[in-house]
Design a protein around this motif. Structure first.
Motif, short mmCIF file in Angstrom:
data_model
loop_
_atom_site.label_atom_id
_atom_site.label_comp_id
_atom_site.label_asym_id
_atom_site.label_seq_id
_atom_site.Cartn_x
_atom_site.Cartn_y
_atom_site.Cartn_z
N ARG A 1 0.85 -1.19 0.00
CA ARG A 1 0.00 0.00 0.00
C ARG A 1 0.88 1.23 0.00
O ARG A 1 1.79 1.36 0.82
CB ARG A 1 -0.94 0.00 1.21
N ASP A 2 0.55 2.11 -0.93
CA ASP A 2 1.32 3.32 -1.15
C ASP A 2 0.57 4.49 -0.53
O ASP A 2 -0.52 4.85 -0.98
CB ASP A 2 1.50 3.51 -2.66
N TYR A 3 1.15 5.06 0.51
CA TYR A 3 0.57 6.22 1.20
C TYR A 3 1.28 7.50 0.78
O TYR A 3 1.24 8.49 1.51
CB TYR A 3 0.66 6.03 2.71
N GLY A 4 1.93 7.51 -0.37
CA GLY A 4 2.63 8.70 -0.85
C GLY A 4 4.09 8.67 -0.45
O GLY A 4 4.94 8.18 -1.19
N LEU A 5 4.38 9.14 0.73
CA LEU A 5 5.75 9.15 1.23
C LEU A 5 6.18 7.77 1.72
O LEU A 5 7.34 7.40 1.63
CB LEU A 5 5.87 10.17 2.37
N VAL A 6 5.23 6.99 2.21
CA VAL A 6 5.53 5.70 2.84
C VAL A 6 4.76 4.58 2.16
O VAL A 6 3.59 4.74 1.81
CB VAL A 6 5.16 5.76 4.35
N GLU A 7 5.44 3.44 2.01
CA GLU A 7 4.81 2.23 1.48
C GLU A 7 5.00 1.10 2.49
O GLU A 7 6.08 0.95 3.06
CB GLU A 7 5.45 1.82 0.16
N PHE A 8 3.93 0.32 2.69
CA PHE A 8 3.97 -0.86 3.54
C PHE A 8 3.80 -2.09 2.65
O PHE A 8 2.95 -2.09 1.75
CB PHE A 8 2.84 -0.83 4.58
N PHE A 9 4.58 -3.14 2.92
CA PHE A 9 4.60 -4.36 2.11
C PHE A 9 4.22 -5.57 2.94
O PHE A 9 4.68 -5.71 4.08
CB PHE A 9 5.99 -4.57 1.51
N TRP A 10 3.43 -6.48 2.33
CA TRP A 10 3.02 -7.71 2.99
C TRP A 10 3.17 -8.87 2.01
O TRP A 10 3.16 -8.68 0.81
CB TRP A 10 1.54 -7.64 3.41
N ASP A 11 3.25 -10.08 2.58
CA ASP A 11 3.22 -11.28 1.76
C ASP A 11 2.48 -12.38 2.51
O ASP A 11 2.14 -12.22 3.68
CB ASP A 11 4.63 -11.73 1.33
N ARG A 12 2.21 -13.48 1.81
CA ARG A 12 1.55 -14.63 2.40
C ARG A 12 1.87 -15.85 1.55
O ARG A 12 2.15 -15.75 0.36
CB ARG A 12 0.05 -14.41 2.53
N ALA A 13 1.79 -17.03 2.18
CA ALA A 13 2.13 -18.28 1.49
C ALA A 13 1.06 -18.69 0.49
O ALA A 13 1.37 -19.10 -0.63
CB ALA A 13 2.37 -19.40 2.51
N ARG A 14 -0.21 -18.57 0.89
CA ARG A 14 -1.32 -18.96 0.02
C ARG A 14 -2.31 -17.81 -0.06
O ARG A 14 -2.41 -16.98 0.84
CB ARG A 14 -2.01 -20.20 0.57
N GLY A 15 -3.10 -17.81 -1.12
CA GLY A 15 -4.04 -16.73 -1.37
C GLY A 15 -5.04 -16.45 -0.27
O GLY A 15 -5.43 -15.32 -0.06
N GLY A 16 -5.44 -17.45 0.51
CA GLY A 16 -6.41 -17.24 1.57
C GLY A 16 -5.81 -16.94 2.92
O GLY A 16 -6.52 -16.63 3.88
#
Length: 182
Positions: free
Chosen positions: A50-65
């Motif tokens: 998610r891009d909040y302009g100045l700051v971006e937060f990143f996430w991941d997960r093993a499976r789609g659910g």
């Protein structure tokens, strides 16, 4: 009190957080603090940021659910050089005031050193010769600095400007970089 945006950068580098948000916080927690005005991006069902302009937060997960797991935060300091007021959200301006269009690395480093916070240079062959990377071992934060010539420095930066701040950069990543550079 350190004026303007410098206090923000000092907080990020010394704590590894943004407004108290950790890299491991959930998308809901981040939205609770920063609000619902963001751009959401994904390469696939396993990654999102998610891009909040100045700051971006990143996430991941093993499976789609599966639930999202926080991966890292990037403070895109270089975006300020474009002087677009909307780059800095109200939540940051309310707490830290005005943000200048550039962050000079020498100034940041000097202020950190006055507080007893050291930055250690780590190899960055993937981004050389355009950047140098400095690491804060306690907070696990990396600071990338533009270092190439006047006409080839990327993104409207000047030599010595901070390009971005990333949290975390783990001990294993630092050791891997050092091993590859040896």
């Amino acid at each position: 009190m350190t004026p303007y945006s410098l206090a923000f950068y000092l907080d990020v580098v010394t704590t590894g957080t943004v407004l108290g948000l950790r890299p491991t916080d959930s998308p809901d927690r981040v939205a609770e603090v920063l609000g619902s005005r963001f751009g959401e991006n994904s390469f696939d069902k396993h990654s999102m940021w998610r891009d909040y302009g100045l700051v971006e937060f990143f996430w991941d997960r093993a499976r789609g659910g599966d639930p999202w797991k926080g991966h890292h935060i990037t403070v895109q300091v270089h975006r300020l050089a474009h002087r677009n007021r909307s780059t800095v959200s109200e939540s940051f301006r309310d707490r830290y005031g005005r943000f200048t269009p550039r962050l000079r690395f020498d100034k940041l480093r000097r202020l950190l050193e006055r507080r007893g916070v050291a930055l250690v240079e780590v190899p960055d062959p993937a981004n050389a010769p355009y950047y140098r990377t400095f690491w804060q071992p306690d907070s696990k934060v990396a600071v990338m600095v533009a270092t190439h010539g006047e006409y080839s420095t990327p993104d409207n930066l000047r030599v010595g400007d901070v390009d971005r701040i990333i949290a975390p950069m783990t001990d294993a990543e630092v050791e891997g970089r050092r091993a590859r550079a040896a």
